[in-house]
Design a protein around this motif. Structure first.
Motif, PDB file in Angstrom:
ATOM      1  N   TRP A  18      -9.016 -63.824 -42.217  1.00 26.85           N
ATOM      2  CA  TRP A  18     -10.338 -64.144 -42.783  1.00 26.85           C
ATOM      3  C   TRP A  18     -10.598 -63.342 -44.049  1.00 26.85           C
ATOM      4  CZ3 TRP A  18     -13.356 -68.086 -41.293  1.00 26.85           C
ATOM      5  CH2 TRP A  18     -14.668 -68.160 -41.799  1.00 26.85           C
ATOM      6  N   ILE A  19     -11.075 -64.007 -45.071  1.00 29.16           N
ATOM      7  CA  ILE A  19     -11.537 -63.353 -46.294  1.00 29.16           C
ATOM      8  C   ILE A  19     -13.059 -63.442 -46.288  1.00 29.16           C
ATOM      9  CG2 ILE A  19     -11.573 -63.407 -48.818  1.00 29.16           C
ATOM     10  CD1 ILE A  19      -8.801 -64.753 -48.682  1.00 29.16           C
ATOM     11  N   PRO A  20     -13.772 -62.322 -46.312  1.00 29.54           N
ATOM     12  CA  PRO A  20     -15.244 -62.358 -46.254  1.00 29.54           C
ATOM     13  C   PRO A  20     -15.844 -63.160 -47.415  1.00 29.54           C
ATOM     14  CG  PRO A  20     -14.421 -60.130 -45.919  1.00 29.54           C
ATOM     15  CD  PRO A  20     -13.252 -60.952 -46.376  1.00 29.54           C
ATOM     16  N   HIS A  21     -16.876 -63.944 -47.091  1.00 27.56           N
ATOM     17  CA  HIS A  21     -17.621 -64.678 -48.109  1.00 27.56           C
ATOM     18  C   HIS A  21     -18.973 -65.092 -47.530  1.00 27.56           C
ATOM     19  CE1 HIS A  21     -15.130 -67.565 -45.835  1.00 27.56           C
ATOM     20  NE2 HIS A  21     -16.117 -68.436 -46.016  1.00 27.56           N
ATOM     21  N   LYS A  22     -19.888 -65.466 -48.394  1.00 29.56           N
ATOM     22  CA  LYS A  22     -21.247 -65.800 -47.976  1.00 29.56           C
ATOM     23  C   LYS A  22     -21.330 -67.244 -47.499  1.00 29.56           C
ATOM     24  CE  LYS A  22     -23.456 -62.534 -51.178  1.00 29.56           C
ATOM     25  NZ  LYS A  22     -24.381 -62.388 -52.348  1.00 29.56           N
TER      26      LYS A  22
ATOM     27  N   LYS B  54     -10.120 -63.689 -56.048  1.00 22.63           N
ATOM     28  CA  LYS B  54      -9.603 -62.642 -56.942  1.00 22.63           C
ATOM     29  C   LYS B  54      -9.682 -61.265 -56.288  1.00 22.63           C
ATOM     30  CE  LYS B  54     -10.323 -64.921 -61.398  1.00 22.63           C
ATOM     31  NZ  LYS B  54     -11.075 -64.921 -62.682  1.00 22.63           N
ATOM     32  N   LYS B  55     -10.767 -61.019 -55.562  1.00 19.09           N
ATOM     33  CA  LYS B  55     -10.888 -59.748 -54.859  1.00 19.09           C
ATOM     34  C   LYS B  55      -9.824 -59.649 -53.766  1.00 19.09           C
ATOM     35  CE  LYS B  55     -13.970 -56.718 -52.253  1.00 19.09           C
ATOM     36  NZ  LYS B  55     -15.286 -56.537 -51.606  1.00 19.09           N
ATOM     37  N   ALA B  56      -9.605 -60.769 -53.057  1.00 16.02           N
ATOM     38  CA  ALA B  56      -8.594 -60.777 -51.994  1.00 16.02           C
ATOM     39  C   ALA B  56      -7.201 -60.532 -52.561  1.00 16.02           C
ATOM     40  CB  ALA B  56      -8.631 -62.102 -51.242  1.00 16.02           C
TER      41      ALA B  56
ATOM     42  N   TYR C 252      -9.825 -57.785 -42.682  1.00 20.54           N
ATOM     43  CA  TYR C 252      -9.845 -57.621 -44.140  1.00 20.54           C
ATOM     44  C   TYR C 252     -10.379 -56.240 -44.493  1.00 20.54           C
ATOM     45  CZ  TYR C 252     -11.031 -58.855 -49.021  1.00 20.54           C
ATOM     46  OH  TYR C 252     -11.140 -58.905 -50.394  1.00 20.54           O
ATOM     47  N   GLU C 253     -11.414 -55.818 -43.772  1.00 22.88           N
ATOM     48  CA  GLU C 253     -12.032 -54.515 -44.040  1.00 22.88           C
ATOM     49  C   GLU C 253     -11.048 -53.373 -43.804  1.00 22.88           C
ATOM     50  OE1 GLU C 253     -14.985 -57.557 -43.641  1.00 22.88           O
ATOM     51  OE2 GLU C 253     -13.390 -56.949 -42.237  1.00 22.88           O
ATOM     52  N   GLN C 254     -10.229 -53.489 -42.769  1.00 23.80           N
ATOM     53  CA  GLN C 254      -9.205 -52.469 -42.507  1.00 23.80           C
ATOM     54  C   GLN C 254      -8.204 -52.399 -43.653  1.00 23.80           C
ATOM     55  OE1 GLN C 254      -8.092 -54.013 -38.498  1.00 23.80           O
ATOM     56  NE2 GLN C 254      -8.117 -51.863 -37.878  1.00 23.80           N
ATOM     57  N   LEU C 255      -7.778 -53.561 -44.118  1.00 22.43           N
ATOM     58  CA  LEU C 255      -6.825 -53.603 -45.227  1.00 22.43           C
ATOM     59  C   LEU C 255      -7.404 -52.955 -46.474  1.00 22.43           C
ATOM     60  CD1 LEU C 255      -5.477 -57.260 -44.890  1.00 22.43           C
ATOM     61  CD2 LEU C 255      -4.158 -55.177 -44.498  1.00 22.43           C
ATOM     62  N   GLU C 256      -8.690 -53.234 -46.707  1.00 17.42           N
ATOM     63  CA  GLU C 256      -9.337 -52.746 -47.913  1.00 17.42           C
ATOM     64  C   GLU C 256      -9.583 -51.241 -47.866  1.00 17.42           C
ATOM     65  OE1 GLU C 256     -13.183 -53.986 -50.685  1.00 17.42           O
ATOM     66  OE2 GLU C 256     -13.217 -54.434 -48.542  1.00 17.42           O
ATOM     67  N   LYS C 257     -10.010 -50.746 -46.692  1.00 14.00           N
ATOM     68  CA  LYS C 257     -10.455 -49.358 -46.604  1.00 14.00           C
ATOM     69  C   LYS C 257      -9.414 -48.387 -46.050  1.00 14.00           C
ATOM     70  CE  LYS C 257     -15.250 -50.853 -45.995  1.00 14.00           C
ATOM     71  NZ  LYS C 257     -16.408 -50.923 -45.069  1.00 14.00           N
ATOM     72  N   ASN C 258      -8.551 -48.878 -45.160  1.00 14.70           N
ATOM     73  CA  ASN C 258      -7.625 -47.947 -44.529  1.00 14.70           C
ATOM     74  C   ASN C 258      -6.326 -48.654 -44.113  1.00 14.70           C
ATOM     75  OD1 ASN C 258      -6.390 -45.819 -43.248  1.00 14.70           O
ATOM     76  ND2 ASN C 258      -8.107 -45.341 -41.902  1.00 14.70           N
ATOM     77  N   PRO C 259      -5.500 -49.050 -45.091  1.00 15.88           N
ATOM     78  CA  PRO C 259      -4.258 -49.748 -44.740  1.00 15.88           C
ATOM     79  C   PRO C 259      -3.305 -48.908 -43.900  1.00 15.88           C
ATOM     80  CG  PRO C 259      -4.313 -49.174 -47.088  1.00 15.88           C
ATOM     81  CD  PRO C 259      -5.677 -48.931 -46.545  1.00 15.88           C
ATOM     82  N   GLN C 260      -3.392 -47.593 -44.015  1.00 20.89           N
ATOM     83  CA  GLN C 260      -2.512 -46.747 -43.199  1.00 20.89           C
ATOM     84  C   GLN C 260      -2.857 -46.877 -41.718  1.00 20.89           C
ATOM     85  OE1 GLN C 260       0.245 -45.043 -44.317  1.00 20.89           O
ATOM     86  NE2 GLN C 260       0.616 -44.886 -42.113  1.00 20.89           N
TER      87      GLN C 260
END
Length: 285
Positions: A121-125, A135-137, A95-103
């Motif tokens: 996986w979608i990060p959550h507590k 909504k963020k996802a 998820y972090e890769q998609l959010e920060k650096n999809p290229q």
């Protein structure tokens, strides 16, 4: 003479119709390449990538869903797979890769020769998965999915059970599907996690049709009552056909809606025994 010829013709038509019926019954339900999720062999790859791929090949598997191998370039890993007749139609990403650096996700997938990219996986507590997380996802998946689409790739989110919490007149998963752009976001069904999230795989396949592009062929031990945690002991992964999933019904619908890649995943510590048994089960359908 005419009456005799007519009788013979009717008999031949009857025999042909019976032959067609038997041919249809004899046609296997599962007639796709056998695939596997690389995580199944997580204890083997660090020891020897080559030997692990040899084991996978020996099982008759010709597709693998993989993010590559640690300490090895994607090009080298792809060559080892190709040398064994194993293709990599789907690659994983975080998820972090998609959010920060999809290229970066695009570059990794293309280096492996993948057409699909999946995030599982979608990060959550803890066990607190909320509408805000969804909504963020939605925003992350729509934005990254557009980049992947522009680069000839198909993004798929892999359900994990916690998305099936009730929300309004449906579930959080329903919200995710309805609010992501079909041009940019597709889905991979993990049958075990769908069952563990108290959802019905057949109903979901029917409901969202071609939004489903990939499948994790994975069975949940009988008697296990799932929840929305997205966690269950690894030993609850069992050989296909011995768990809770209705595979004939699931696979019939999956074929109808156009899913073409099926990856066996077994998170237990008995993968060397379980995977061949699961393949035998699929062959017998």
């Amino acid at each position: 003479m005419k009456k005799q010829s007519y009788t013979i013709a009717l008999t031949l038509l009857f025999l042909l119709s019976i032959g067609d019926t038997f041919a249809q019954k004899a046609k296997p339900l599962f007639n796709f390449p056998f695939g596997v999720q690389a995580y199944t062999f997580r204890n083997h790859f660090p020891v020897s990538v080559e030997n692990t791929l040899d084991k996978i090949k020996a099982m008759g598997i010709t597709e693998i869903e993989s993010s590559g191998a640690k300490g090895m370039s994607n090009a080298d890993y792809k060559k080892l797979c190709n040398d064994r007749g194993i293709s990599i139609p789907s690659a994983g990403c975080s998820y972090e890769q998609l959010e920060k650096n999809p290229q970066e996700v695009v570059d990794n997938a293309k280096a492996l020769g993948a057409k699909y990219v999946m995030c599982a996986w979608i990060p959550h507590k803890g066990n607190e998965f909320t509408i805000e997380d969804i909504k963020k996802a939605v925003a992350v998946f729509n934005k990254a999915g557009k980049v992947l689409k522009e680069n000839g790739l198909i993004f798929c989110y892999h359900d994990h059970g916690y998305e099936f919490r009730p929300y309004e007149d449906g579930t959080l998963f329903d919200y995710l599907v309805k609010n992501t752009n079909p041009a940019y976001v597709s889905f991979e069904m993990d049958v075990l996690w769908t069952l563990h999230g108290r959802a019905n795989p057949e109903a979901l396949l029917q409901k969202y049709g071609s939004r489903w592009r990939l499948m994790h062929v994975k069975d949940l031990k009988k008697g296990i009552v799932g929840d929305f945690s997205g966690h269950t002991p690894a030993e609850n992964d069992v050989v296909l056909g011995t768990g809770q999933a209705n595979w004939p019904a699931i696979l019939k619908i999956a074929k109808k809606i156009g899913i073409k890649h099926y990856f066996i995943e077994d998170e237990s510590e008995h993968e060397l025994e379980n995977v061949p048994l699961s393949i035998t089960y699929l062959k017998g359908l």
